[in-house]
Design a protein around this motif. Structure first.
Motif, PDB file in Angstrom:
ATOM      1  N   ALA A  48      10.192  -1.335   6.505  1.00 33.73           N
ATOM      2  CA  ALA A  48      11.059  -0.507   5.667  1.00 33.73           C
ATOM      3  C   ALA A  48      11.845  -1.387   4.695  1.00 33.73           C
ATOM      4  N   ASN A  49      12.333  -2.522   5.181  1.00 29.36           N
ATOM      5  CA  ASN A  49      13.048  -3.456   4.307  1.00 29.36           C
ATOM      6  C   ASN A  49      12.140  -4.014   3.221  1.00 29.36           C
ATOM      7  N   ILE A  50      10.890  -4.306   3.577  1.00 35.00           N
ATOM      8  CA  ILE A  50       9.935  -4.828   2.589  1.00 35.00           C
ATOM      9  C   ILE A  50       9.623  -3.766   1.544  1.00 35.00           C
ATOM     10  N   VAL A  51       9.432  -2.525   1.994  1.00 30.65           N
ATOM     11  CA  VAL A  51       9.157  -1.424   1.063  1.00 30.65           C
ATOM     12  C   VAL A  51      10.306  -1.273   0.073  1.00 30.65           C
ATOM     13  N   GLN A  52      11.534  -1.293   0.580  1.00 34.56           N
ATOM     14  CA  GLN A  52      12.681  -1.169  -0.323  1.00 34.56           C
ATOM     15  C   GLN A  52      12.757  -2.342  -1.291  1.00 34.56           C
ATOM     16  N   MET A  53      12.473  -3.532  -0.802  1.00 30.55           N
ATOM     17  CA  MET A  53      12.502  -4.717  -1.667  1.00 30.55           C
ATOM     18  C   MET A  53      11.508  -4.586  -2.815  1.00 30.55           C
ATOM     19  N   ILE A  54      10.310  -4.092  -2.500  1.00 30.01           N
ATOM     20  CA  ILE A  54       9.291  -3.932  -3.535  1.00 30.01           C
ATOM     21  C   ILE A  54       9.680  -2.819  -4.502  1.00 30.01           C
ATOM     22  N   LEU A  55      10.163  -1.709  -3.967  1.00 29.42           N
ATOM     23  CA  LEU A  55      10.541  -0.573  -4.819  1.00 29.42           C
ATOM     24  C   LEU A  55      11.642  -0.944  -5.806  1.00 29.42           C
TER      25      LEU A  55
ATOM     26  N   ALA B 286       0.829  -1.211   0.000  1.00 26.35           N
ATOM     27  CA  ALA B 286       0.000   0.000   0.000  1.00 26.35           C
ATOM     28  C   ALA B 286       0.861   1.258   0.000  1.00 26.35           C
ATOM     29  N   VAL B 287       1.968   1.232   0.746  1.00 24.17           N
ATOM     30  CA  VAL B 287       2.880   2.379   0.787  1.00 24.17           C
ATOM     31  C   VAL B 287       3.502   2.611  -0.584  1.00 24.17           C
ATOM     32  N   VAL B 288       3.978   1.532  -1.210  1.00 21.26           N
ATOM     33  CA  VAL B 288       4.623   1.664  -2.522  1.00 21.26           C
ATOM     34  C   VAL B 288       3.617   2.123  -3.576  1.00 21.26           C
ATOM     35  N   GLU B 289       2.416   1.585  -3.538  1.00 19.81           N
ATOM     36  CA  GLU B 289       1.397   1.987  -4.508  1.00 19.81           C
ATOM     37  C   GLU B 289       1.042   3.461  -4.350  1.00 19.81           C
ATOM     38  N   THR B 290       0.961   3.929  -3.122  1.00 24.56           N
ATOM     39  CA  THR B 290       0.674   5.345  -2.870  1.00 24.56           C
ATOM     40  C   THR B 290       1.833   6.219  -3.351  1.00 24.56           C
ATOM     41  N   TYR B 291       3.043   5.710  -3.212  1.00 21.79           N
ATOM     42  CA  TYR B 291       4.244   6.473  -3.598  1.00 21.79           C
ATOM     43  C   TYR B 291       4.408   6.541  -5.116  1.00 21.79           C
ATOM     44  N   THR B 292       4.144   5.442  -5.797  1.00 29.69           N
ATOM     45  CA  THR B 292       4.392   5.378  -7.246  1.00 29.69           C
ATOM     46  C   THR B 292       3.138   5.568  -8.097  1.00 29.69           C
ATOM     47  N   ASN B 293       1.967   5.523  -7.436  1.00 34.06           N
ATOM     48  CA  ASN B 293       0.689   5.572  -8.157  1.00 34.06           C
ATOM     49  C   ASN B 293       0.528   4.387  -9.106  1.00 34.06           C
ATOM     50  N   GLN B 294       1.229   3.295  -8.812  1.00 35.97           N
ATOM     51  CA  GLN B 294       1.106   2.075  -9.594  1.00 35.97           C
ATOM     52  C   GLN B 294       1.046   0.883  -8.657  1.00 35.97           C
ATOM     53  N   LYS B 295       0.225  -0.082  -9.010  1.00 31.79           N
ATOM     54  CA  LYS B 295       0.126  -1.287  -8.181  1.00 31.79           C
ATOM     55  C   LYS B 295       1.389  -2.118  -8.372  1.00 31.79           C
TER      56      LYS B 295
END
Length: 374
Positions: free
Chosen positions: A256-263, A175-184
């Motif tokens: 934070a580690n998961i967010v970076q991994m997804i990004l 959800a954080v990454v999608e909000t940040y990038t506007n992409q799922k």
């Protein structure tokens, strides 16, 4: 001589079969997990991700936990230049009407706040129907919500995140990454290993009290993903992870580690059982070849070189995103070597006994000794 080779091949095949069965049944799996943990770390934490910490300093200045929700409303206002504000703080219960309204108003104005939901856990099983949700005022105001559940193995080490628990819910990090990038974001389905970049405190961490009291410049937070969560040890929101080295990692830093991994799309995967079995067969065959060398010391050297080379290969494959099995493969090679040396020794003793019995009746012991030497 041919019979000896057949017997040694048979012993090697038996060892290979045993270790394949040990792999399938999960024997030594904890040892493999522990050894695999040593491969983690050495990465660089993204400067895009900042942790706003509920730390000891903040607790001393703001007051005892739990804080009233006006504190978080003020924090959200201070973070108005951030790209995303992700909370690893539960808002599942009603507070005072005024405080809840204040927080909901600040969150709605920010328009970029992600809050947690949580699936209930019974033992090791995550329920897909029982879900703790934020208060209604907040649920209507946030940009997104995501579950904070992670997976802890039987040895009490947290190594993975469960993606796709429910079609209606995504993880907090997604959800954080999608909000940040506007992409799922595209993530693996099911249990996914977390690619930890380093030990606790690898990410930039700022006390919440410093942010609220203006001791952090707005430029530091502008355009960043800010994750809000507890780092104070007394709040007990922490996990032992592969990079812990004896020190637990705050839950917010796990996310934070998961967010970076997804990004970065930098996922890691465990080697499948099929390829583990193939590796056991090939490595055991290589070690078997080492035992065929006439000089024992040369065979030992070659076997050691092969083992060290395999370990370096494991390190390299981790950098490419795969954790290969080390324990079962190396141990199978070791047992193959020992078993072949033992069989060769027994067969040689048997041959010497036959020679002694055959010639001992007709020639002197000195002559028999000379025959055995050659």
């Amino acid at each position: 001589m041919l019979g000896h080779i057949k017997q040694r091949i048979g012993v090697t095949a038996l060892v290979v079969i045993v270790f394949c069965l040990l792999t399938i049944t999960g024997v030594f799996s904890n040892a493999q997990l522990g050894l695999g943990d040593s491969l983690y770390g050495g990465g660089a934490a993204s400067d895009v991700i900042i942790i706003a910490a509920i730390d000891d300093k903040s607790l001393q200045e703001i007051g005892r936990w739990p804080w009233d929700r006006g504190v978080f409303a003020e924090l959200v206002q201070k973070l108005n230049d951030s790209a995303v504000i992700g909370f690893d703080v539960a808002f599942f219960e009603q507070s005072s009407r005024a405080e809840d309204a204040s927080l909901a108003d600040a969150v709605k104005k920010a328009g970029n706040v992600v809050v947690p939901v949580e699936f209930m856990v019974s033992g090791t099983r995550i329920s897909t129907t029982e879900l703790l949700k934020p208060i209604p005022q907040l649920a209507d105001a946030v940009a997104a919500a995501g579950y904070v559940n992670v997976l802890t193995d039987g040895d009490s080490i947290t190594r993975a995140v469960p993606f796709g628990i429910s079609p209606q819910q995504v993880s907090l990090s997604e959800a954080v990454v999608e909000t940040y990038t506007n992409q799922k974001p595209i993530v693996p389905e099911g249990r996914a290993l977390i690619n930890f970049v380093g030990p606790a405190a690898s990410f930039t961490t700022l006390p919440i009290t410093d942010i609220i009291n203006g001791r952090v410049s707005p430029e530091t937070l502008a355009g960043k993903i800010v994750l809000v969560g507890a780092t104070a040890p007394d709040l007990h929101d922490d996990y032992f992870v592969p990079t812990s080295r004896g020190k637990a990692m705050p839950g917010v830093e796990v996310h934070a580690n998961i967010v970076q991994m997804i990004l970065t799309n930098n996922y890691i995967y465990a080697q499948s059982q099929f390829w583990v079995i193939i590796s056991i067969v090939l490595f055991s065959g290589l070690i078997f070849a080492c035992t065929a060398l006439k000089k024992i010391w040369l065979g030992v050297v070659c076997a050691c070189i092969a083992s060290v080379a395999y370990i370096f290969y494991a390190i390299w494959t981790f950098s490419t995103g795969t954790i290969i099995n080390i324990v079962h493969v190396i141990l199978s090679g070791f047992v193959v070597y020992i078993a072949n040396i033992a069989v060769s020794y027994m067969l040689e003793r048997r041959e010497k006994t036959k020679v002694t019995e055959a010639f001992g009746k007709y020639v002197s012991p000195v002559v028999v000794g000379e025959i055995l030497k050659h």
